[in-house]
Every structure is written in structure tokens, then in C-alpha cells.
Enzyme design. Structure first.
Site, PDB file in Angstrom:
ATOM      1  N   CYS A  98       0.687  -1.114  -0.019  1.00  0.00           N
ATOM      2  CA  CYS A  98      -0.101   0.100   0.138  1.00  0.00           C
ATOM      3  C   CYS A  98       0.757   1.288   0.000  1.00  0.00           C
ATOM      4  O   CYS A  98       0.473   2.579  -0.380  1.00  0.00           O
ATOM      5  CB  CYS A  98      -0.851   0.064   1.288  1.00  0.00           C
ATOM      6  SG  CYS A  98      -2.053  -1.298   1.008  1.00  0.00           S
TER       7      CYS A  98
ATOM      8  N   HIS B 111      -3.834   7.070   1.168  1.00  0.00           N
ATOM      9  CA  HIS B 111      -4.197   5.514   0.623  1.00  0.00           C
ATOM     10  C   HIS B 111      -5.311   5.175   1.042  1.00  0.00           C
ATOM     11  O   HIS B 111      -5.635   5.376   2.107  1.00  0.00           O
ATOM     12  CB  HIS B 111      -3.016   4.493   1.292  1.00  0.00           C
ATOM     13  CG  HIS B 111      -3.389   3.226   1.024  1.00  0.00           C
ATOM     14  ND1 HIS B 111      -3.723   2.553  -0.268  1.00  0.00           N
ATOM     15  CD2 HIS B 111      -3.443   2.251   2.045  1.00  0.00           C
ATOM     16  CE1 HIS B 111      -3.895   1.443   0.029  1.00  0.00           C
ATOM     17  NE2 HIS B 111      -4.054   1.088   1.500  1.00  0.00           N
TER      18      HIS B 111
ATOM     19  N   ASN C  87     -10.114  -1.140  -1.619  1.00  0.00           N
ATOM     20  CA  ASN C  87      -8.514  -0.650  -1.445  1.00  0.00           C
ATOM     21  C   ASN C  87      -7.760  -1.406  -2.652  1.00  0.00           C
ATOM     22  O   ASN C  87      -7.520  -2.672  -2.729  1.00  0.00           O
ATOM     23  CB  ASN C  87      -7.952  -1.410  -0.129  1.00  0.00           C
ATOM     24  CG  ASN C  87      -6.470  -1.249   0.205  1.00  0.00           C
ATOM     25  OD1 ASN C  87      -5.828  -1.083  -0.853  1.00  0.00           O
ATOM     26  ND2 ASN C  87      -6.263  -1.485   1.541  1.00  0.00           N
TER      27      ASN C  87
HETATM   28  N1  COA Z   1     -18.555  -9.435   7.484  1.00  0.00           N
HETATM   29  C1  COA Z   1     -19.169  -9.994   8.665  1.00  0.00           C
HETATM   30  N2  COA Z   1     -18.674  -9.986   9.702  1.00  0.00           N
HETATM   31  C2  COA Z   1     -17.295 -10.078   9.923  1.00  0.00           C
HETATM   32  C3  COA Z   1     -16.664  -9.915   8.644  1.00  0.00           C
HETATM   33  C4  COA Z   1     -17.412  -9.645   7.368  1.00  0.00           C
HETATM   34  N3  COA Z   1     -16.476  -9.219   6.053  1.00  0.00           N
HETATM   35  N4  COA Z   1     -15.192  -9.650   8.868  1.00  0.00           N
HETATM   36  C5  COA Z   1     -15.007 -10.165  10.149  1.00  0.00           C
HETATM   37  N5  COA Z   1     -16.267 -10.252  10.572  1.00  0.00           N
HETATM   38  C6  COA Z   1     -16.678 -10.557  12.186  1.00  0.00           C
HETATM   39  C7  COA Z   1     -15.698 -11.393  12.754  1.00  0.00           C
HETATM   40  O1  COA Z   1     -15.655 -12.592  12.540  1.00  0.00           O
HETATM   41  C8  COA Z   1     -15.985 -10.857  14.085  1.00  0.00           C
HETATM   42  O2  COA Z   1     -17.053 -11.962  14.587  1.00  0.00           O
HETATM   43  P1  COA Z   1     -16.950 -12.354  16.156  1.00  0.00           P
HETATM   44  O3  COA Z   1     -17.189 -11.003  16.957  1.00  0.00           O
HETATM   45  O4  COA Z   1     -18.198 -13.233  16.021  1.00  0.00           O
HETATM   46  O5  COA Z   1     -16.107 -13.099  16.549  1.00  0.00           O
HETATM   47  C9  COA Z   1     -16.593  -9.801  14.137  1.00  0.00           C
HETATM   48  O6  COA Z   1     -16.993  -9.386  12.757  1.00  0.00           O
HETATM   49  C10 COA Z   1     -15.633  -8.457  14.501  1.00  0.00           C
HETATM   50  O7  COA Z   1     -14.457  -8.823  13.856  1.00  0.00           O
HETATM   51  P2  COA Z   1     -13.090  -7.900  14.104  1.00  0.00           P
HETATM   52  O8  COA Z   1     -11.818  -8.436  13.362  1.00  0.00           O
HETATM   53  O9  COA Z   1     -12.730  -7.575  15.518  1.00  0.00           O
HETATM   54  O10 COA Z   1     -13.610  -6.614  13.618  1.00  0.00           O
HETATM   55  P3  COA Z   1     -13.081  -5.076  13.502  1.00  0.00           P
HETATM   56  O11 COA Z   1     -13.965  -4.160  13.995  1.00  0.00           O
HETATM   57  O12 COA Z   1     -11.787  -4.938  14.012  1.00  0.00           O
HETATM   58  O13 COA Z   1     -13.135  -4.785  11.737  1.00  0.00           O
HETATM   59  C11 COA Z   1     -11.603  -4.522  10.095  1.00  0.00           C
HETATM   60  C12 COA Z   1     -12.426  -5.642  10.850  1.00  0.00           C
HETATM   61  C13 COA Z   1     -10.801  -5.683   8.908  1.00  0.00           C
HETATM   62  C14 COA Z   1     -12.900  -4.077   9.111  1.00  0.00           C
HETATM   63  C15 COA Z   1     -10.765  -3.441  10.618  1.00  0.00           C
HETATM   64  O14 COA Z   1     -10.130  -4.271  11.688  1.00  0.00           O
HETATM   65  C16 COA Z   1     -10.138  -3.015   9.797  1.00  0.00           C
HETATM   66  O15 COA Z   1     -10.650  -2.170   9.169  1.00  0.00           O
HETATM   67  N6  COA Z   1      -8.503  -3.016  10.036  1.00  0.00           N
HETATM   68  C17 COA Z   1      -7.903  -2.312   9.066  1.00  0.00           C
HETATM   69  C18 COA Z   1      -7.450  -3.210   7.539  1.00  0.00           C
HETATM   70  C19 COA Z   1      -6.937  -2.313   6.652  1.00  0.00           C
HETATM   71  O16 COA Z   1      -7.247  -1.433   6.273  1.00  0.00           O
HETATM   72  N7  COA Z   1      -6.009  -3.340   5.924  1.00  0.00           N
HETATM   73  C20 COA Z   1      -5.461  -2.715   4.734  1.00  0.00           C
HETATM   74  C21 COA Z   1      -4.440  -1.925   5.210  1.00  0.00           C
HETATM   75  S1  COA Z   1      -3.452  -1.421   3.858  1.00  0.00           S
END
Ligand code: COA
Length: 336
Positions: free
Chosen positions: A117, A263, A293
Site C-alpha cells: 500500500c 491511501h 482498497n
Molecule cells: N462480514 C461480517 N462479519 C465479519 C466480517 C465480514 N466481512 N469480517 C469479520 N467479521 C466478524 C468477525 O468474525 C468478528 O465476529 P465475532 O465477533 O463473532 O468473532 C466480528 O466481525 C468483529 O471482527 P473484528 O475483526 O474484531 O472487526 P473489526 O471491528 O476489527 O473490523 C476490519 C475488521 C478488518 C474492518 C478492521 O479491523 C479494519 O478495518 N482494519 C484495517 C484493515 C485494513 O485497512 N487493511 C488494509 C491496510 S493497507
């Protein structure tokens, strides 16, 4: 000394639009969950039924658009720099595939950059150094990704899968006028490899014998792995830090920024970065709702849209900032 200027920008996106509702038909997710956590409404995927292609073709099409925008022939390009985390081939680097597709003359070097990224900022720093040194005058910088063939359409991979989209974007860079103030003011780059495990795709691997087995592929070792919370936490502190570093180095402040182009990782990350920098809504660009992304293509794609939408005019201060897998991060300031 002449600064590096953007001579042209361009992008190419596949026509196939994939909405959150489309993903919800393939695994357990919902439009509400995706929009709330990421701000993404839809993304583009290569349509493998109609027109199969990999990242190098997306990149080549984007590069043609940037050359046309600059009014510069492919015969004048004297360096290609290409960034992707989804190359068509393990080797050679896809830079040479783009050279062949564009018919850039034999002998012109093609450099491959692997900084995910932050790829565009790493590429920009290399282009800027070569241009300032007078080594090259027409540097084609390209980022492209075909994520859709490398993500898991199942509950297990849903956290990663909903975020990423396909696309390519490019810029043609060259020296500006000797006395002009416009151009790239600075590029700051950073990395901390201690965090590589937070976002990676590690299989097949040259560190394993054999590199790939049917058993490990069946177990899903070839899908990307992400610790979303850790990525989020680091992104929202590193990105504002990098913007301040760029501004401080140039004796400027956040109020001088006409447009911040972060980004496009996640709308929640962008919003938190905006809040931490105390920027107004009109100072921050976002197109993640439409494309997700697109990693190495994300910043040049946003930049190209911002220019074409008239959000940037001659003399404006533009700030680019990125964070991603590695971890890698950085910033650039450009007097447009
Ligand atoms: N749809 C529905 N539920 C989902 C899911 C999806 N696509 N992905 C994960 N979940 C669920 C998980 O399984 C978890 O369930 P549980 O509570 O029963 O265990 C719940 O949602 C919460 O998961 P969690 O990973 O704690 O969510 P979060 O609030 O951290 O959000 C992201 C997940 C990935 C959206 C978030 O962490 C994020 O935006 N991180 C940055 C990622 C990023 O930008 N990456 C690229 C960088 S260049």
C-alpha cells in the site's frame, strides 16, 4: 535544480462492479457490516468470463492513459517503475511485461517495487531521485492489482476479501522548469519489518521444501492473513505522523494543505487520520466507497480522479500519505 513534476496521470478499472450484496451471496457478510466498518460499497473485479487479464494488463492500460494525458509517446519513456503485490508471475518482475505490452523501446530499464500500500510513495521517491539527478527525464510510475484472484470467497477470509478491489493507475513524471517552485517537495519513507505478520501472504514460499503442496493449499495457506485491529491501530498513528513529518520538513502546516490524498485503505482509517490532523472535509479525498482498497494503485487512482474532478489546481499543496503491509508507510508533499 528542477523539481519533479507530474506530466500526466491515468487509470484503468475493469467494468465489472461487485457490490457488498454480491459478496453477501458468496459468504456470511452484509452491506451494513462492510459499510459501517470500511465505508466500501462496491469494488471492481476483472471479469474472467468476458476478458481475463492480470495486473500487468491493468497497469499497461493505466500507463497508456497517463502517457496520453501527458501527450508523451511511449518511445520517450526512459524508466518504468512498477509496483504490485499481485504480479502475473513470480519472476520476471511484471515491469518488463508492461514494457513489452506498451512497446517501450528495448534497453529502457524496468524496476519492480514491492511495498504494497506504500508502493506509490516508494516508487515516487525513486523516480524523484533519478529525475533530480538528471539520470532520467520521462519516468513512468505504475501501480496495479488483481486482488480478486487472490482472496478467499468464504467466511474464513471475509475480513480481507471485503476490503480489496482490482485496478491500475499510473503517472508520468519528469523535470519541471529550473526556476519553478512547483513539483515534488519531499518524500519520506518508513518501514518496520517486525510487523510483517500482521498483513501478509506467505505461500508458496522459497523458504519451504517443496515450495507448495496440495495439502497446504487445501488448508488455505495461500490466502492472505490480516490482523485487522493491529493494522488499524498502527495506520491511524503512523499516517498523521508522516504528514506532520512532511509538513515540518518544508516549514508548512496542515492549513496549507489543499488536498490530502491518503491511501484508500478503509474509510474509518481516513476519517480518524482527518480528525487527528484537524482537516476539513474538503481537504481530504476519498473514493474508497467505489473501488475498495486497490493497494499500489490506490494513491495514483485517487490522484488521477482528484485532478480530473478539478479538486487540484496549479500551485495547490497536495499531500500523499500511505500505510500498509510490512509495515511500510510514508508521505509526500507536492506543489502542483
Ligand atoms: N462480514 C461480517 N462479519 C465479519 C466480517 C465480514 N466481512 N469480517 C469479520 N467479521 C466478524 C468477525 O468474525 C468478528 O465476529 P465475532 O465477533 O463473532 O468473532 C466480528 O466481525 C468483529 O471482527 P473484528 O475483526 O474484531 O472487526 P473489526 O471491528 O476489527 O473490523 C476490519 C475488521 C478488518 C474492518 C478492521 O479491523 C479494519 O478495518 N482494519 C484495517 C484493515 C485494513 O485497512 N487493511 C488494509 C491496510 S493497507
Amino acid at each position: 535544480m528542477a523539481r519533479t513534476v507530474f506530466l500526466g496521470t491515468g487509470h484503468y478499472l475493469p467494468d465489472k462492479v461487485v457490490t457488498n450484496a454480491d459478496l453477501a451471496k458468496m459468504f456470511d457478510t452484509s452491506d451494513e457490516w462492510i459499510v459501517q466498518r470500511t465505508g466500501i460499497k462496491e469494488r471492481r473485479y476483472v471479469d474472467f468470463e468476458k476478458e481475463p487479464m492480470g495486473s500487468s494488463e491493468l497497469g499497461a492500460r493505466a500507463a497508456r492513459a497517463a502517457l496520453a494525458d501527458a501527450g508523451v509517446s511511449k518511445d520517450e519513456v526512459d524508466l518504468i517503475i512498477y509496483g504490485t503485490l499481485s504480479p502475473d508471475k513470480a519472476f520476471p518482475g511484471d515491469g518488463v511485461l508492461i514494457q513489452a505490452k506498451l512497446d517501450v523501446p528495448a534497453g529502457v530499464p524496468a524496476l519492480d517495487v514491492r511495498n504494497q500500500c506504500s508502493g506509490f510513495l516508494y516508487m515516487l521517491s525513486v523516480a524523484d531521485a533519478f529525475i533530480k539527478a538528471g539520470t532520467y527525464k520521462r519516468v513512468l510510475v505504475i501501480g496495479a492489482e488483481t486482488h480478486s484472484t487472490g482472496i478467499e470467497f468464504a467466511d474464513r477470509g471475509r475480513d480481507v476479501t471485503v476490503i480489496f478491489g482490482d485496478g491500475g493507475a499510473a503517472a508520468l513524471l519528469g523535470p519541471g522548469d529550473d526556476d519553478a517552485e512547483r513539483g515534488v517537495l519531499s518524500v519520506h519513507l518508513h518501514a518496520d519489518g517486525r510487523y510483517w505478520q500482521e498483513l501478509h501472504l506467505s505461500y508458496p514460499s522459497s523458504a519451504e521444501m517443496p515450495r507448495a503442496t496440495p495439502e497446504k493449499v487445501a488448508a488455505g495457506a495461500h490466502w492472505p492473513q490480516m490482523n485487522g485491529r493491529t493494522v488499524f491501530k498502527h495506520a491511524v498513528s503512523r499516517m498523521p505522523e508522516a504528514v506532520h513529518e512532511a509538513l515540518d520538513a518544508n516549514g508548512l502546516s496542515t492549513s496549507d494543505i489543499k488536498l490530502l490524498i491518503p491511501h484508500q485503505a478503509n474509510q474509518r482509517i481516513t476519517e480518524m487520520v482527518q480528525r487527528r490532523l484537524e482537516l476539513r472535509d474538503d481537504q481530504v479525498f476519498s473514493n474508497i466507497a467505489k473501488y475498495g482498497n486497490t493497494t499500489a494503485a490506490s494513491i495514483p487512482l485517487a490522484l488521477d480522479e482528484a485532478v480530473k474532478e478539478g479538486r487540484i489546481s496549479r500551485g495547490d499543496l497536495v499531500c500523499l500519505v500511505a500505510f500498509g503491509s510490512g509495515f511500510t508507510w510514508g508521505s509526500a508533499l507536492i506543489r502542483w
